[in-house]
Design an enzyme around this catalytic site. Sequence first.
Site, PDB file in Angstrom:
ATOM      1  N   MET A  30       0.849  -1.193   0.000  1.00  0.00           N
ATOM      2  CA  MET A  30       0.000   0.000   0.000  1.00  0.00           C
ATOM      3  C   MET A  30       0.888   1.247   0.000  1.00  0.00           C
ATOM      4  O   MET A  30       0.459   2.332   0.406  1.00  0.00           O
ATOM      5  CB  MET A  30      -0.937  -0.015   1.207  1.00  0.00           C
ATOM      6  CG  MET A  30      -1.926  -1.190   1.124  1.00  0.00           C
ATOM      7  SD  MET A  30      -3.455  -0.951   2.038  1.00  0.00           S
ATOM      8  CE  MET A  30      -2.821  -0.769   3.680  1.00  0.00           C
ATOM      9  N   LEU A  33       6.729   3.047   1.318  1.00  0.00           N
ATOM     10  CA  LEU A  33       7.677   1.929   1.375  1.00  0.00           C
ATOM     11  C   LEU A  33       8.798   2.180   2.380  1.00  0.00           C
ATOM     12  O   LEU A  33       9.303   3.294   2.508  1.00  0.00           O
ATOM     13  CB  LEU A  33       8.280   1.694  -0.015  1.00  0.00           C
ATOM     14  CG  LEU A  33       7.260   1.397  -1.122  1.00  0.00           C
ATOM     15  CD1 LEU A  33       7.979   1.164  -2.448  1.00  0.00           C
ATOM     16  CD2 LEU A  33       6.375   0.205  -0.776  1.00  0.00           C
ATOM     17  N   HIS A  37       9.598  -3.439   3.196  1.00  0.00           N
ATOM     18  CA  HIS A  37       9.137  -3.692   1.823  1.00  0.00           C
ATOM     19  C   HIS A  37      10.324  -4.025   0.912  1.00  0.00           C
ATOM     20  O   HIS A  37      10.232  -4.915   0.055  1.00  0.00           O
ATOM     21  CB  HIS A  37       8.440  -2.447   1.256  1.00  0.00           C
ATOM     22  CG  HIS A  37       7.136  -2.118   1.900  1.00  0.00           C
ATOM     23  ND1 HIS A  37       6.941  -0.968   2.616  1.00  0.00           N
ATOM     24  CD2 HIS A  37       5.957  -2.782   1.927  1.00  0.00           C
ATOM     25  CE1 HIS A  37       5.695  -0.930   3.056  1.00  0.00           C
ATOM     26  NE2 HIS A  37       5.075  -2.025   2.655  1.00  0.00           N
TER      27      HIS A  37
HETATM   28  O1  PAF Z   1      -0.202  -5.958   3.447  1.00  0.00           O
HETATM   29  C1  PAF Z   1      -0.578  -4.994   2.727  1.00  0.00           C
HETATM   30  O2  PAF Z   1       0.115  -4.003   2.525  1.00  0.00           O
HETATM   31  C2  PAF Z   1      -1.971  -5.036   2.126  1.00  0.00           C
HETATM   32  O3  PAF Z   1      -2.871  -5.677   2.968  1.00  0.00           O
HETATM   33  C3  PAF Z   1      -1.985  -5.666   0.722  1.00  0.00           C
HETATM   34  C4  PAF Z   1      -1.585  -7.106   0.745  1.00  0.00           C
HETATM   35  C5  PAF Z   1      -1.071  -4.876  -0.208  1.00  0.00           C
HETATM   36  C6  PAF Z   1      -3.400  -5.584   0.136  1.00  0.00           C
HETATM   37  O4  PAF Z   1      -3.858  -4.271   0.053  1.00  0.00           O
END
Ligand code: PAF
Length: 281
Positions: A30, A33, A37
């Site tokens: 989402m 970052l 990530h």
């Molecule tokens: O873990 C996340 O950031 C969110 O739940 C995802 C998997 C990107 C779905 O929106």
Amino acid sequence: MFVFDQPSAMQQWSDTQRRAGHIVAFVPTMGALHDGHLALVADARRRADLVVVSIFVNPLQFDVRDDFARYPRPIDDDLHACRGAGVDAVYAPTADAMYPAGFQTHVQPGPLADVLEGAHRPGHFEGVTTVVTKLFGAVRPHVAVFGQKDFQQLAIIRRMTCDLDLGVEIIAHPTVRESDGLAMSSRNRRLLPAQREAAGCVSQALDLAVHRFNAGDRDAAALVQLANSHIDAEPLARREYMAMVDPDTLAPVEPAFERALLATAVWFDEVRLIDNVVLGI
Ligand code: PAF
């Protein structure tokens, strides 16, 4: 690095890569970052020829409207971080491209979604399974990498991918932590300095239970109580739940259990953090 904001353009690129024999790995995010990530991206890179990152703040998975509005969206920084990490393509759809007028199909998860986070955030996991299904449909990856910080999300997505024959290999990446143990999360940047300092109590509480478990204690209630009292001693922390469950079924652990998931959600004013640890691995 390619950036796509429409599912058809994303699919076209991915189909071309797949036809050329390339393995495509996917890291759904989402945005906002952080190094956690980027560790998922590095893991994806080791498993594939090409890496796709999605950036989409999914309205369907927020049970509190305010939390959705306040979720950070530093798209320029995120694209910069993706370039730096050698990402091949970013899929950053608009809300209209994801959920156009007339959209009405949702993916309903099973009982794995009824406990822990699911019990406290009604509709959250239905939002996650719906968006992940759509992201898989657009990105068409061979492999997708998810963080273990969201342990229950990972379990539900594994189940869904198997149940619906989505044909994507799901990889779990260990939780990435700050030096004081705080699990990396996009929400951490919303903590005030005093809250940030206090937030270390969450992973410390889990660690206390791990040490007691490793010393031979199998009294689930006592282990939970030990972790609880550490969090409750921190004035800036408000514990929402602390639960010990079977890591496969997410059902309460049996007496004399050998493996368990200890999971918690803790508020620091308006910021909700989650964390977990698996005992007995
Ligand atoms: O873990 C996340 O950031 C969110 O739940 C995802 C998997 C990107 C779905 O929106």
